[in-house]
Each structure stands twice: as structure tokens, then as C-alpha cells.
Design a protein around this motif. Structure first.
Motif, short mmCIF file in Angstrom:
data_model
loop_
_atom_site.label_atom_id
_atom_site.label_comp_id
_atom_site.label_asym_id
_atom_site.label_seq_id
_atom_site.Cartn_x
_atom_site.Cartn_y
_atom_site.Cartn_z
N GLU A 111 0.82 -1.22 0.00
CA GLU A 111 0.00 0.00 0.00
C GLU A 111 0.85 1.27 0.00
OE1 GLU A 111 -3.17 0.14 -0.56
OE2 GLU A 111 -3.47 -2.04 -0.45
N GLY A 112 1.84 1.31 -0.89
CA GLY A 112 2.66 2.51 -1.04
C GLY A 112 3.75 2.69 0.00
N ARG A 113 3.89 1.72 0.92
CA ARG A 113 4.91 1.81 1.96
C ARG A 113 5.98 0.74 1.74
NH1 ARG A 113 1.43 0.88 6.85
NH2 ARG A 113 2.87 -0.82 6.68
N ASP A 140 6.09 7.28 -8.41
CA ASP A 140 5.72 7.61 -7.03
C ASP A 140 5.34 6.32 -6.30
OD1 ASP A 140 4.87 8.69 -4.66
OD2 ASP A 140 3.30 9.95 -5.54
N ALA A 142 3.55 5.95 -3.85
CA ALA A 142 2.14 5.98 -3.45
C ALA A 142 1.24 5.30 -4.49
CB ALA A 142 1.68 7.42 -3.23
N ASP A 143 1.72 5.15 -5.72
CA ASP A 143 0.94 4.51 -6.78
C ASP A 143 1.04 2.99 -6.75
OD1 ASP A 143 0.21 7.01 -7.70
OD2 ASP A 143 1.88 7.11 -9.14
#
Length: 178
Positions: A111-113, A140, A142-143
Motif C-alpha cells: 500500500e505505497g509503503r 511515485d 504511493a501509486d
């Protein structure tokens, strides 16, 4: 200059001794690669590289005459290839053995982490991971829904689904699978 055909093809060592030597080296190197060097390289697995190196060395010794005959080299190469085929077959037939012989899939991003512990486990830097993400068109973190190190060393990336209101008709992963 005459060729001694018998000496060229006769065994200089007992074939059983050659098989034991080949087996011992194969098992030792397989243990070392599976224990200390778990990260595979590209689409070629560690066992494939191991076999390639061992076969090349064994064949080179047979061709260069370090063994006294071609027969010695053939027995050693056959032993090494035999072990590799046997392990491939057993891993294919047995899920338990497959878990032992093939590294598990490892999640690197959730999840973006980033999952730093898993990156450390694979000796993968953030820069290396970001380079792989850029190969998938992602700039990114986050994507990214998830990113995994596969058992063959490749990195699989699952992008986050786009908001259907801002991107009509884009669908998502599930829509594309229908």
C-alpha cells in the motif's frame, strides 16, 4: 604422432568416484547458494547458474585433459545434470520440497509503503527498487498497491487502481480480468 584412442576414452578414475565427487560438490554449492545467496539473478535461477558453472568446469577439464579421459568428464557432467534434473522434477511434484528448493515470494511494498526489513533481507536498496518501479512506469511509491520479489529474482508490481470518477472507463485490474 599417433592418437591413443583407448587412453582418450578409457576412465582414469573409477566412475563411482567421479559421481561421488560431483555429488559432493553439487550438494555443497547448492547449500551455499540456498543458504547465503538466496537472491536469484534475473530470470535465471541460482540452480541454473550453478549447473552452468559446474558443467563448464567439468567439461573444460575433460576437454583440456586435466582428467585423463573424455569418459571421466562425461560421467561428471552427467552426474551434475542428473542432480539438477532430479531436483527440478522433485520440486515440480512436491509442494513441500518446492518450498525448500525455491525462495519464497517476498513482499517489498505494501500500500505505497516500503518494507525495509524485506529490502534488507534481499540486500536491495531503495534506489534499486525505485529503478525497478520506474521500469514498470511508476515514479511515485504511493501509486504501488504491492511489489514482490519473485522466486526468480524479478520484481512484480501491482499498481493501485485509479479512481473511476476521475478516470472513466479506465477500469481496474479486476475489470481487465473479465
Amino acid at each position: 604422432m599417433s592418437i591413443d584412442w583407448y587412453e582418450m576414452f578409457a576412465f582414469s578414475l573409477n566412475p563411482l568416484e567421479l559421481m561421488i565427487r560431483g555429488t559432493a560438490i553439487y550438494w555443497f554449492l547448492l547449500f551455499v547458494f540456498r543458504t547465503f545467496l538466496q537472491r536469484d539473478m534475473g530470470a535465471v535461477g541460482v540452480a541454473d547458474v550453478l549447473v552452468l558453472v559446474l558443467v563448464a568446469d567439468a567439461a573444460q577439464n575433460a576437454m583440456a585433459g586435466e582428467y585423463r579421459s573424455i569418459g571421466d568428464g562425461i560421467v561428471l557432467v552427467s552426474t551434475i545434470l542428473g542432480w539438477n534434473v532430479l531436483f527440478d522434477y522433485l520440486a515440480f511434484r512436491s509442494p513441500r520440497l518446492r518450498k525448500l528448493l525455491q525462495p519464497p515470494v517476498l513482499r517489498l511494498v505494501h500500500e505505497g509503503r516500503l518494507l525495509p526489513r524485506n529490502l534488507r533481507r534481499e540486500y536491495l536498496t531503495v534506489d534499486e527498487l525505485m529503478a525497478k518501479l520506474r521500469e514498470h512506469g511508476i515514479t511515485d511509491l504511493a501509486d504501488v498497491h504491492a511489489a514482490f520479489m519473485e522466486s526468480d529474482g524479478n520484481i512484480t508490481v501491482i499498481k493501485k487502481e485509479q479512481d473511476t470518477e476521475t478516470a472513466p472507463g479506465s477500469g481496474g485490474y479486476r475489470d481487465r480480468m473479465r
